[in-house]
Motif scaffolding. Structure first.
Motif, PDB file in Angstrom:
ATOM      1  N   ALA A 158       0.812  -1.403   0.004  1.00  0.00           N
ATOM      2  CA  ALA A 158      -0.062  -0.016  -0.137  1.00  0.00           C
ATOM      3  C   ALA A 158       0.943   1.313   0.208  1.00  0.00           C
ATOM      4  N   GLY A 159       2.171   1.184  -0.070  1.00  0.00           N
ATOM      5  CA  GLY A 159       2.984   2.164   0.080  1.00  0.00           C
ATOM      6  C   GLY A 159       3.616   2.912   1.512  1.00  0.00           C
ATOM      7  N   VAL A 160       3.357   1.888   2.408  1.00  0.00           N
ATOM      8  CA  VAL A 160       3.895   2.400   3.720  1.00  0.00           C
ATOM      9  C   VAL A 160       5.082   2.282   3.753  1.00  0.00           C
ATOM     10  N   PRO A 161       6.076   3.231   4.087  1.00  0.00           N
ATOM     11  CA  PRO A 161       7.560   3.071   4.172  1.00  0.00           C
ATOM     12  C   PRO A 161       7.778   2.240   5.452  1.00  0.00           C
ATOM     13  N   THR A 162       7.645   1.099   5.382  1.00  0.00           N
ATOM     14  CA  THR A 162       7.837   0.146   6.476  1.00  0.00           C
ATOM     15  C   THR A 162       9.277   0.169   6.971  1.00  0.00           C
ATOM     16  N   LEU A 163      10.416   0.249   6.263  1.00  0.00           N
ATOM     17  CA  LEU A 163      11.588   0.361   6.754  1.00  0.00           C
ATOM     18  C   LEU A 163      12.030   1.526   7.570  1.00  0.00           C
ATOM     19  N   ARG A 164      11.621   2.508   6.959  1.00  0.00           N
ATOM     20  CA  ARG A 164      11.751   3.796   7.745  1.00  0.00           C
ATOM     21  C   ARG A 164      11.107   3.756   8.974  1.00  0.00           C
ATOM     22  N   LEU A 165       9.861   3.309   9.033  1.00  0.00           N
ATOM     23  CA  LEU A 165       8.881   3.432  10.541  1.00  0.00           C
ATOM     24  C   LEU A 165       9.824   2.434  11.388  1.00  0.00           C
ATOM     25  N   LYS A 166      10.171   1.199  11.011  1.00  0.00           N
ATOM     26  CA  LYS A 166      10.642   0.249  11.741  1.00  0.00           C
ATOM     27  C   LYS A 166      12.282   0.928  12.528  1.00  0.00           C
ATOM     28  N   LEU A 167      12.928   1.588  11.822  1.00  0.00           N
ATOM     29  CA  LEU A 167      13.972   2.232  12.093  1.00  0.00           C
ATOM     30  C   LEU A 167      13.792   3.359  13.237  1.00  0.00           C
TER      31      LEU A 167
END
Length: 327
Positions: free
Chosen positions: A215-224
């Protein structure tokens, strides 16, 4: 029937939330009542017990940002907590700084450690991420045990300053006030994240990471971001520890109780809200402190296990979830 003649349904009113001003007024009033009550008791043990409870409020709230909001279970809470404590020891010995500068430096150390953990575990999920954080705790404890500058396996003594800051009757009261401010700041950060776009992204990450990426959620950035914020706050929770007992050693700093309580308190209170870790930490740490005085400190983990089993069976979504279901 034509869509043009169908009346538009009114949108449901959004749930009423306590505004920022109201939240801070309530927090300030609660803090003032607590400080006045402790000063009225005039007991150093009362300050110690309150500081003990407030430290767990910070630790549980910090764990919930990654474990509750993002759904990444962290078994290495003791590593971040001890990193903050030993930062205070190392910085205080090297530069002679007081508690407040050490807390700021501990936040930077914990944030960097959390960021590094996030980078090294980018592809790990579920149980694999939990095992990686547990390994981090083992590695960091081994490093501290062999670092003679901070006492190594013998531990280190920390002398409290003789001069009590103005307005406080003892250093224990000052330390309690500092940790109270840290607890209020941790709750405010968690509350802000919960109602922000970051909180929505973390919720999507928790529910289905693959769907969130699609869906386009920046999962990598959010995890960091989540690992950095959570790591910084857990290190801040541990920074005052050397001043609380005037002595610190690796076995107690990396104790199993910190890792277990950091997970159990949000689960008991409820991981879906900033209030859950607060409720769970106050309830569980108060029970443990009472058991330490009346029975034995060895009963602490037994209490955690019994209470956790009861809540998993009766209220799997915690106290907050239980009340929401009844409403």
């Amino acid at each position: 029937m034509s869509d043009a003649i169908i009346p538009a349904l009114p949108r449901p009113a959004p749930p009423r939330r306590l505004g920022h001003a109201g939240f801070w007024l309530a927090a300030a009033a609660a803090a003032a009542i607590l400080i006045l009550a402790l000063r009225g008791m005039g007991s150093e043990y009362a300050y110690f017990a309150a500081t003990f409870v407030l430290q767990y409020v910070v630790l549980a709230t910090a764990w919930n940002i990654l474990g509750g909001y993002a759904g990444y279970v962290n078994f290495g809470a003791a590593a971040f907590f001890a990193a903050g404590a030993y930062t205070t020891v190392a910085v205080g010995k090297a530069f002679g700084l007081g508690l407040l500068p050490c807390i700021g430096i501990a936040a930077m150390v914990g944030g960097a450690l959390g960021l590094g953990t996030g980078i090294l575990t980018l592809r790990l999920r579920g149980a694999y991420f939990a095992i990686a954080t547990l390994c981090l705790s083992v590695v960091l404890q081994t490093f501290i045990v062999n670092w003679s500058y901070v006492g190594g396996s013998r531990g280190a003594y920390i002398l409290r300053p003789r001069d009590v800051p103005f307005g406080f009757d003892s250093y224990g009261g000052y330390l309690c006030a500092v940790v109270l401010v840290l607890a209020a700041a941790a709750i405010a950060i968690a509350r802000s994240i919960e109602v922000s776009r970051l909180g929505l992204g973390l919720a999507a990450l928790r529910d289905d990471e693959a769907a969130a990426e699609a869906a386009g959620v920046p999962t990598l950035r959010l995890k960091l971001i989540a690992t950095s914020i959570s790591g910084a706050m857990m290190a801040v929770a541990g920074a005052p520890l050397p001043y609380l007992g005037s002595y610190i050693e690796p076995t107690s700093a990396f104790g199993l109780s910190y890792a277990v309580n950091a997970i159990a308190m949000p689960l008991i209170g409820g991981t879906a809200s900033w209030a859950g870790p607060l409720i769970g930490a106050v309830l569980l740490s108060s029970l443990q402190q009472a058991a330490t005085v009346t029975i034995s400190s060895a009963a602490n983990l037994l209490i955690v296990g019994v209470v956790l089993v009861v809540f998993v069976c009766v209220a799997p979504r915690g106290i907050i979830g239980l009340f929401r279901r009844r409403r």
